[in-house]
Each structure stands twice: as structure tokens, then as C-alpha cells.
Scaffold this active site. Structure first.
Site: not given
Ligand code: NAP
Length: 243
Positions: A136, A149, A153
Site C-alpha cells: 500500500s 497498517y 505494509k
């Protein structure tokens, strides 16, 4: 033959459909939505392709190992692994509990590692294989409210590069795709105001479609990308260009 984790919906579903449309036999991985995964299998079959659904929580090593082994057994080989399964649990850093940190790292990074390691064992014997990790832009630029997150990533991008270096001598390529804002359940949770503000920041002035990401994955999994490894293909409508 391709295994796509998290293919019951969203980006993974689009990747499974796109790979099947290009002739790959596909294993549709899912966690909790068996019915949705079955619908993806039916859609592939209706279009003349071959697929089956296999469940498992990739955050648990035994289940990830079993998923990869079952996928290989089902079709006799494993040519492509798409590590797409992922989740978010957003919150500001100072209020983020250990559980929110662990859950996201476990699903988004540990899960990809377990599947990659299990797949690499099979691909090393085959002396061929393609691994595509869905990262991402949160992992390249960092997002406020997504420390867990973004860390997962960013870790996935590091894992991609290290694995690419290790597996290149056996002609196994490992690449990442880094999407920006894509229209899926993950982003539909955002309020209309936040979505509008987000779209306004995208030079191409819209959220991406799951199919936009699927095309990038299909390229990296195709013979055309035989000389591409250790790279991160950004699919974000220009959101992070120059970053
Ligand atoms: P989504 O619609 O929320 O779908 C997530 C998928 O992952 C589902 O198929 C889900 O299975 C599966 N999954 C979640 N946790 C799992 C686990 N522990 N074990 C196995 N499967 C699990 O997500 P999406 O938006 O399509 O995102 C797909 C990937 O793209 C994720 O890695 C995400 O981080 C990444 N991404 C998305 C965006 C975006 O804007 N949407 C942007 C950048 C990156 P069930 O349905 O069976 O529960």
C-alpha cells in the site's frame, strides 16, 4: 496455477477473475466469507475458467502452510502466489492498543511471510514462480491513524526486496503492488466527506477500481515481467508521485 489470498472480495476477487481470464487455474483464498469465495469460483467457471475456494486464516502459521499445501495439491503445482489478504484497524498512535497493533501486523505481514515461505519451498523445487505482494502507499509514505497498517505494509515491501534477492537465482520473481485509494469494503467504511477529500488529493481525480490493481498484478505474474523483480509498482492515480 495461481493462489490468491483474500480473494472472496475487493482487490483479491478482481485479481482472481483477471488471472483466470488469462487462463490460470485459480485457488480463491478466503478467511470467513466462504459463500462469497464460492461466488467468485462460480463466476470463473461461468466464464469457462477453472477455480476452487480454500479457507484459512493466514495470520496463523499452520493455516497458512495448510492453505499453500492444499493449493499445490489441488492443481499439482504452484506458479503464482498473490499475497493479498489484509485488514485494517485504524486508530491514533497514542490510543492504539497492543491488540490493534498485533492483529494488523499478524494478518498483513506475518500472513504474507508464512505464505511466501511455504510457496517458495515449492517454487524452488519447480525452479520457477511468481510472487506478488499487495502492499500500500501507506507503507511508502505513512498514513496518520494507520501506524500498524503502515508498518505492516512497509515491512511487506522490505520482505519483497529481501525475498527477491534470495530467490532470483532460481528464476523466482518477487514484486509488490502498492495501491492508493481503491473502491472496496476497506475504503467504503470512510465517511462521504473523507472520501471526497481523499479523491480530491488524487491527480487522476477518482478512487481506483479493484480491476486497476488486478491489471498490475497480472503484468507482474506474466511472462512479460520475467526480468522484473524486487520492484514496487504503485497504482495510486498519481497520489504519491514524487514522494
Ligand atoms: P477487503 O475488501 O477488506 O478484503 C480483504 C480480503 O482479505 C478478504 O477476502 C478477507 O477474507 C481477506 N482476509 C482478511 N484477513 C485475513 C486473514 N487473516 N486470513 C485470510 N484472509 C484474510 O480488502 P481490499 O480493499 O480488497 O484489500 C486487499 C489488499 O489490498 C489488502 O492487503 C489491503 O491492505 C490492500 N490495499 C487496499 C487498498 C484499498 O484502498 N482498498 C489500498 C492499498 C492496499 P474474508 O472476506 O473471507 O474475511
Amino acid at each position: 496455477m495461481a493462489l490468491v489470498t483474500g480473494a472472496s472480495r475487493g482487490i483479491g476477487r478482481a485479481v482472481a477473475l483477471a488471472l483466470a481470464a488469462r487462463g490460470a487455474r485459480v485457488v480463491v483464498g478466503y478467511h470467513s466469507r466462504a459463500e462469497a469465495a464460492g461466488a467468485v469460483v462460480a463466476e470463473i467457471a461461468q466464464a469457462g475458467g477453472t477455480a476452487c475456494a480454500l479457507g484459512g486464516d493466514v495470520a496463523r502459521r499452520e493455516e497458512a502452510d495448510a492453505l499453500v499445501a492444499a493449493a499445490q495439491e489441488r492443481f499439482g503445482r504452484l506458479d503464482v502466489l498473490v499475497n493479498n489478504a489484509g485488514r485494517t484497524r485504524d486508530g491514533l498512535l497514542l490510543r492504539m492498543g497492543d491488540d490493534a497493533w498485533r492483529e494488523v501486523l499478524a494478518a498483513d505481514l506475518d500472513g504474507a511471510f508464512y505464505c511466501l515461505r511455504a510457496a517458495a519451498r515449492i517454487m524452488l523445487r519447480q525452479r520457477s514462480g511468481r510472487i506478488v505482494n499487495i502492499a500500500s502507499v501507506a507503507g511508502t509514505v505513512g498514513n496518520a491513524g494507520q501506524a500498524n497498517y503502515s508498518a505492516a505494509k512497509a515491512g511487506l515491501i522490505g520482505l519483497t526486496r529481501a525475498a527477491a534477492a534470495e530467490l532470483a537465482p532460481r528464476q523466482i520473481t518477487v514484486n509488490a503492488v502498492a495501491p492508493g485509494f481503491i473502491e472496496t469494503d476497506m475504503t467504503s467504511a470512510l465517511s462521504p466527506a473523507v472520501r471526497q477529500a481523499a479523491a480530491a488529493r488524487v491527480p487522476l481525480a477518482r478512487f481506483g477500481r479493484p480491476e486497476d490493481v488486478a491489471e498490475a498484478v497480472c503484468y507482474l505474474a506474466s511472462p512479460a515481467a520475467a526480468y522484473v523483480t524486487g520492484t514496487v509498482l504503485v497504482v495510486d492515480g498519481g497520489l504519491t508521485m514524487g514522494a
